[in-house]
Design an enzyme around this catalytic site. Sequence first.
Site, PDB file in Angstrom:
ATOM      1  N   GLU A  37       5.223   3.297  -6.290  1.00 27.69           N
ATOM      2  CA  GLU A  37       3.916   3.543  -7.106  1.00 27.69           C
ATOM      3  C   GLU A  37       3.642   5.024  -7.195  1.00 27.69           C
ATOM      4  O   GLU A  37       2.774   5.475  -7.540  1.00 27.69           O
ATOM      5  CB  GLU A  37       2.833   2.937  -6.522  1.00 27.69           C
ATOM      6  CG  GLU A  37       2.991   1.305  -6.234  1.00 27.69           C
ATOM      7  CD  GLU A  37       2.797   0.738  -7.631  1.00 27.69           C
ATOM      8  OE1 GLU A  37       3.006   1.366  -8.628  1.00 27.69           O
ATOM      9  OE2 GLU A  37       2.658  -0.533  -7.585  1.00 27.69           O
ATOM     10  N   GLY A  66       0.856  -1.182  -0.080  1.00 33.55           N
ATOM     11  CA  GLY A  66       0.144   0.031  -0.011  1.00 33.55           C
ATOM     12  C   GLY A  66       0.609   1.221  -0.084  1.00 33.55           C
ATOM     13  O   GLY A  66       2.015   1.294   0.331  1.00 33.55           O
ATOM     14  N   ASN A  67       0.455   2.530  -0.232  1.00 37.99           N
ATOM     15  CA  ASN A  67       0.891   3.641  -0.354  1.00 37.99           C
ATOM     16  C   ASN A  67      -0.139   4.893  -0.207  1.00 37.99           C
ATOM     17  O   ASN A  67      -1.197   4.744  -0.560  1.00 37.99           O
ATOM     18  CB  ASN A  67       1.911   3.893  -1.516  1.00 37.99           C
ATOM     19  CG  ASN A  67       1.591   2.942  -2.518  1.00 37.99           C
ATOM     20  OD1 ASN A  67       0.457   3.533  -3.478  1.00 37.99           O
ATOM     21  ND2 ASN A  67       2.376   2.016  -3.009  1.00 37.99           N
ATOM     22  N   THR A 116       8.934   3.785   0.336  1.00 34.98           N
ATOM     23  CA  THR A 116       8.761   2.334  -0.426  1.00 34.98           C
ATOM     24  C   THR A 116       9.178   1.317   0.887  1.00 34.98           C
ATOM     25  O   THR A 116      10.153   1.715   1.596  1.00 34.98           O
ATOM     26  CB  THR A 116       9.595   2.223  -1.714  1.00 34.98           C
ATOM     27  OG1 THR A 116       9.285   0.888  -2.177  1.00 34.98           O
ATOM     28  CG2 THR A 116      11.012   2.455  -1.376  1.00 34.98           C
ATOM     29  N   GLY A 117       8.481   0.333   0.732  1.00 37.61           N
ATOM     30  CA  GLY A 117       9.325  -0.829   1.524  1.00 37.61           C
ATOM     31  C   GLY A 117       9.120  -0.915   2.992  1.00 37.61           C
ATOM     32  O   GLY A 117       9.719  -1.514   3.735  1.00 37.61           O
TER      33      GLY A 117
END
Length: 265
Positions: free
Chosen positions: A77, A28-29, A44-45
Amino acid sequence: MTEYEIKKQICEIGKRIYDHGMVASNDGNISVKINDNEFLCTPTGVSKGFMTPEYICKVDANGKVIQANEGFKPSSEIKMHMRVYKERPDVKAVVHAHPLYATSFAIAGIPLTEPIMPEAVIALGCVPIAEYGTPSTEEIPDAVSKYLQYYDAVLLANHGALSFSDSLLNAYHKMESLEFYAQLLYQSKMLGGPKQLSDSQVQRLYEIRRQFGLKGKHPADLCPNAKAGKPSCHSCGGSCGGSCGSDDSDLIAEITKKVLAAMGK
Ligand code: 13P
């Protein structure tokens, strides 16, 4: 809100999507627009359930880093988020998650378009599926792009869901509503199939939405048939340009019925 308060809110919403099982592990983001050239986003991550404001990165309109603390890079993303902001100037926040039921529909290739409950019809309209794209490439932004002018949420084929709105809380609520709707649709399919609301019931709900003056993209405001009080298929979301209640769609429905009858279904 100060920038720090927005960062705190991103962390709170991250915890919420994690705690509600809308994402697993580091999935998710989330992003928020500060102004035309400054955006805050999750790194990220990392697990979105355990972020603190120091994790949050700042990028420009091309997704290039303006500020990020050591050890943090913007979400892989980010291009998908930036495409939404570019093509929808009204959007102030974007949420991407992998909620169980919505993602199951995205994997099965079934869009969330059946009018089955008033709240979902009024608040969400319907949710199409953007064609599959490889995560982190331009394929997902390109696939999502064609739906942006007609919808405020899309499923990503074999991947998850994307919602966007004029505030982070509203974008999150959209994700929550779409997952609840997907869950209801799934359960009612297990119970023999949902009884859909009729065309006239849908039209009355569209009218209520217009009276409330709800913002965002919705068939009640976009579909020329719905606006004229004529039958609209609901699932077009407005992208049909008014042809969903036309002779063609009636003809197609009639042919489909006959083919299914001939096949004994
Ligand atoms: P990021 O951690 O890079 O944001 O990616 C998570 C994700 O869900 C990709 O679809």
